[in-house]
Design a protein around this motif. Structure first.
Motif, short mmCIF file in Angstrom:
data_model
loop_
_atom_site.label_atom_id
_atom_site.label_comp_id
_atom_site.label_asym_id
_atom_site.label_seq_id
_atom_site.Cartn_x
_atom_site.Cartn_y
_atom_site.Cartn_z
N ALA A 2 0.83 -1.20 0.00
CA ALA A 2 0.00 0.00 0.00
C ALA A 2 0.86 1.25 0.00
O ALA A 2 0.61 2.18 -0.76
N SER A 3 1.87 1.27 0.83
CA SER A 3 2.74 2.45 0.92
C SER A 3 3.37 2.77 -0.43
O SER A 3 3.37 3.92 -0.87
N THR A 4 3.88 1.77 -1.11
CA THR A 4 4.52 1.97 -2.41
C THR A 4 3.52 2.51 -3.42
O THR A 4 3.80 3.50 -4.11
N LEU A 5 2.36 1.89 -3.52
CA LEU A 5 1.36 2.32 -4.49
C LEU A 5 0.85 3.72 -4.20
O LEU A 5 0.65 4.52 -5.12
N LEU A 6 0.64 4.04 -2.93
CA LEU A 6 0.15 5.37 -2.57
C LEU A 6 1.22 6.43 -2.85
O LEU A 6 0.89 7.53 -3.31
N ASN A 7 2.47 6.11 -2.58
CA ASN A 7 3.55 7.04 -2.92
C ASN A 7 3.61 7.29 -4.42
O ASN A 7 3.77 8.42 -4.87
N GLU A 8 3.45 6.22 -5.20
CA GLU A 8 3.47 6.35 -6.65
C GLU A 8 2.31 7.18 -7.17
O GLU A 8 2.40 7.78 -8.23
N GLN A 9 1.21 7.21 -6.42
CA GLN A 9 0.05 8.02 -6.81
C GLN A 9 0.19 9.48 -6.38
O GLN A 9 -0.69 10.28 -6.65
N ASP A 14 4.21 11.79 4.54
CA ASP A 14 3.78 12.01 5.93
C ASP A 14 2.35 11.51 6.16
O ASP A 14 2.05 10.93 7.20
N VAL A 15 1.49 11.73 5.17
CA VAL A 15 0.10 11.29 5.27
C VAL A 15 0.04 9.76 5.27
O VAL A 15 -0.68 9.15 6.06
N ILE A 16 0.80 9.15 4.37
CA ILE A 16 0.82 7.69 4.28
C ILE A 16 1.33 7.07 5.58
O ILE A 16 0.72 6.15 6.13
N GLU A 17 2.42 7.58 6.08
CA GLU A 17 3.00 7.04 7.31
C GLU A 17 2.07 7.21 8.50
O GLU A 17 1.96 6.33 9.34
N ARG A 18 1.38 8.34 8.57
CA ARG A 18 0.43 8.55 9.67
C ARG A 18 -0.72 7.54 9.57
O ARG A 18 -1.13 6.95 10.56
N GLN A 19 -1.23 7.32 8.36
CA GLN A 19 -2.33 6.37 8.19
C GLN A 19 -1.90 4.96 8.55
O GLN A 19 -2.68 4.19 9.12
N LEU A 20 -0.67 4.61 8.23
CA LEU A 20 -0.17 3.27 8.53
C LEU A 20 0.32 3.15 9.98
O LEU A 20 0.84 2.12 10.37
N ARG A 41 -5.93 12.08 4.78
CA ARG A 41 -6.00 10.63 4.96
C ARG A 41 -7.32 10.08 4.44
O ARG A 41 -7.37 9.01 3.85
N ARG A 42 -8.41 10.83 4.66
CA ARG A 42 -9.72 10.40 4.14
C ARG A 42 -9.70 10.34 2.61
O ARG A 42 -10.19 9.38 2.02
N LYS A 43 -9.14 11.37 1.99
CA LYS A 43 -9.05 11.40 0.53
C LYS A 43 -8.21 10.22 0.02
O LYS A 43 -8.57 9.54 -0.94
N MET A 44 -7.10 9.96 0.70
CA MET A 44 -6.22 8.87 0.31
C MET A 44 -6.91 7.52 0.47
O MET A 44 -6.82 6.66 -0.41
N MET A 45 -7.63 7.32 1.56
CA MET A 45 -8.30 6.05 1.79
C MET A 45 -9.47 5.84 0.82
O MET A 45 -9.76 4.72 0.43
N ASP A 46 -10.12 6.94 0.40
CA ASP A 46 -11.14 6.82 -0.65
C ASP A 46 -10.50 6.34 -1.95
O ASP A 46 -11.05 5.46 -2.63
#
Length: 72
Positions: A2-9, A14-20, A41-46
């Motif tokens: 998830a972290s890799t794919l979200l970073n690529e997007q 900081d947002v990814i790490e906080r969510q994880l 984080r809400r936008k990212m999780m959507d």
């Protein structure tokens, strides 16, 4: 994964790490910062949910032949 794919997007790391829940070991600070980056984080999780739904719908469209359980 998830972290890799979200970073690529393009989501901020900081947002990814906080969510994880990858936060510094200071538990008091973590308790006070629970809502940090919440709108992002809400936008990212959507976006992540949409990605997973796409994978699921694509998987449902692909049919695989039945696998034999026999050992030959």
């Amino acid at each position: 994964m998830a972290s890799t794919l979200l970073n690529e997007q393009g989501f901020p790391s900081d947002v990814i790490e906080r969510q994880l829940a990858h936060v510094p070991g200071n538990q008091v600070r973590a308790a006070y910062n629970r809502a940090e980056y919440l709108p992002e984080r809400r936008k990212m999780m959507d976006a992540w949910a949409n990605y997973l739904n796409t994978l699921r719908s694509q998987a449902a469209a692909v049919s695989f032949p039945a696998l034999s359980t026999k050992c030959e």
